[in-house]
Design a protein around this motif. Structure first.
Motif, mmCIF file in Angstrom:
data_model
loop_
_atom_site.group_PDB
_atom_site.id
_atom_site.type_symbol
_atom_site.label_atom_id
_atom_site.label_comp_id
_atom_site.label_asym_id
_atom_site.label_seq_id
_atom_site.Cartn_x
_atom_site.Cartn_y
_atom_site.Cartn_z
ATOM 1 N N PRO A 123 0.839 -1.202 0.000
ATOM 2 C CA PRO A 123 0.000 0.000 0.000
ATOM 3 C C PRO A 123 0.875 1.254 0.000
ATOM 4 N N LEU A 124 0.331 2.336 -0.507
ATOM 5 C CA LEU A 124 1.076 3.589 -0.598
ATOM 6 C C LEU A 124 0.761 4.496 0.589
ATOM 7 N N LEU A 125 1.741 5.314 0.920
ATOM 8 C CA LEU A 125 1.600 6.269 2.021
ATOM 9 C C LEU A 125 2.304 7.554 1.608
ATOM 10 N N ASP A 126 1.641 8.698 1.778
ATOM 11 C CA ASP A 126 2.280 9.992 1.528
ATOM 12 C C ASP A 126 3.053 10.398 2.768
ATOM 13 N N ILE A 170 8.802 18.955 1.988
ATOM 14 C CA ILE A 170 8.726 18.001 0.881
ATOM 15 C C ILE A 170 7.594 17.015 1.172
ATOM 16 N N ARG A 171 6.992 16.542 0.102
ATOM 17 C CA ARG A 171 5.939 15.528 0.170
ATOM 18 C C ARG A 171 6.251 14.506 -0.910
ATOM 19 N N TYR A 172 6.198 13.231 -0.556
ATOM 20 C CA TYR A 172 6.448 12.190 -1.534
ATOM 21 C C TYR A 172 5.688 10.939 -1.148
ATOM 22 N N CYS A 173 5.533 10.075 -2.119
ATOM 23 C CA CYS A 173 4.788 8.847 -1.926
ATOM 24 C C CYS A 173 5.761 7.682 -1.781
ATOM 25 N N GLY A 174 5.487 6.821 -0.819
ATOM 26 C CA GLY A 174 6.306 5.627 -0.620
ATOM 27 C C GLY A 174 5.419 4.430 -0.366
ATOM 28 N N GLU A 175 6.037 3.268 -0.384
ATOM 29 C CA GLU A 175 5.310 2.039 -0.081
ATOM 30 C C GLU A 175 5.320 1.815 1.427
ATOM 31 N N LEU A 176 4.160 1.553 1.987
ATOM 32 C CA LEU A 176 4.060 1.248 3.406
ATOM 33 C C LEU A 176 4.544 -0.184 3.625
ATOM 34 N N VAL A 177 5.712 -0.322 4.238
ATOM 35 C CA VAL A 177 6.300 -1.637 4.488
ATOM 36 C C VAL A 177 5.666 -2.272 5.720
ATOM 37 N N ARG A 226 5.857 1.985 15.304
ATOM 38 C CA ARG A 226 6.837 2.307 14.266
ATOM 39 C C ARG A 226 6.231 2.082 12.888
ATOM 40 N N VAL A 227 6.470 3.045 12.000
ATOM 41 C CA VAL A 227 6.015 2.966 10.617
ATOM 42 C C VAL A 227 7.256 2.866 9.733
ATOM 43 N N ALA A 228 7.263 1.916 8.809
ATOM 44 C CA ALA A 228 8.367 1.784 7.854
ATOM 45 C C ALA A 228 7.832 2.026 6.450
ATOM 46 N N GLY A 247 -4.629 8.169 8.220
ATOM 47 C CA GLY A 247 -5.002 7.492 6.975
ATOM 48 C C GLY A 247 -3.797 7.286 6.086
ATOM 49 N N PRO A 248 -3.868 7.783 4.849
ATOM 50 C CA PRO A 248 -2.788 7.553 3.891
ATOM 51 C C PRO A 248 -1.655 8.581 3.975
ATOM 52 N N GLU A 249 -1.576 9.311 5.089
ATOM 53 C CA GLU A 249 -0.579 10.377 5.215
ATOM 54 C C GLU A 249 0.196 10.250 6.523
ATOM 55 N N LEU A 250 1.510 10.398 6.434
ATOM 56 C CA LEU A 250 2.387 10.394 7.599
ATOM 57 C C LEU A 250 3.062 11.754 7.657
ATOM 58 N N VAL A 251 2.827 12.491 8.747
ATOM 59 C CA VAL A 251 3.381 13.832 8.894
ATOM 60 C C VAL A 251 4.483 13.802 9.944
#
Length: 166
Positions: free
Chosen positions: A10-13, A24-31, A37-39, A100-104
């Motif tokens: 799944p993707l996470l911003d 900066i804002r970028y999209c990555g894969e939620l590992v 902890r979020v990877a 949700g789909p965003e990590l700040v």
């Protein structure tokens, strides 16, 4: 749906905030996200090459980034396009917040680099941190940031750095 799309994570911003503004804002894969902890895995999000003198970040580099909801830092494992480990770039931040789909993540200017072989550990941007005025505006956050940098340096210099990311 193809097999390839079914295998995708799944993707996470990821949103990096500095001094109240999005840096900066970028999209990555939620590992993974275990609740603490979020990877996230993402390609180098910068433009062009960023040469620090001790490491170069460039197109094709892959970052596996670890963020904590209860710690004042993030650790980013940096690999070249061929998979060679370059090292770890550590940001001192406020604890991460996922919605949700965003990590700040709020960057607090202090950073640490640890080379792949552990022979080069260096504190970075302490001058920027001093100039930020955080110590005057939010002394408690400034103390937490400095303690986080000390903890990262201790782990990088001989503590159990690998266990931090296991």
């Amino acid at each position: 749906m193809s097999a390839n799309s079914a295998d995708r994570l799944p993707l996470l911003d990821v949103v990096l905030v500095k001094a109240g503004r999005t840096k900066i804002r970028y999209c990555g894969e939620l590992v993974s996200d275990d609740g603490t902890r979020v990877a996230v895995r993402a390609p180098w999000a910068g433009t062009g090459v960023r040469d620090f003198g001790f490491v170069r970040f460039e197109s094709g580099d892959v970052f596996t980034e670890y963020y904590w909801r209860d710690r004042w830092y993030a650790v980013k494992e940096v690999r070249s396009a061929t998979g060679t480990l370059k090292g770890w770039y550590c940001d001192v931040t406020r604890p991460a917040v996922r919605s949700g789909p965003e990590l700040v993540v709020e960057d607090l200017d202090l950073d640490l680099w640890r080379s792949a072989d552990g022979s080069d550990v260096r504190r970075l941007d302490e001058d920027e941190f001093a100039e930020s005025g955080l110590a005057e505006k939010d002394p408690e956050a400034a103390r937490a940031a400095l303690a986080a940098l000390d903890e990262l340096e201790s782990l990088a210099r001989g503590g159990d750095f690998a266990a931090l990311l296991a």
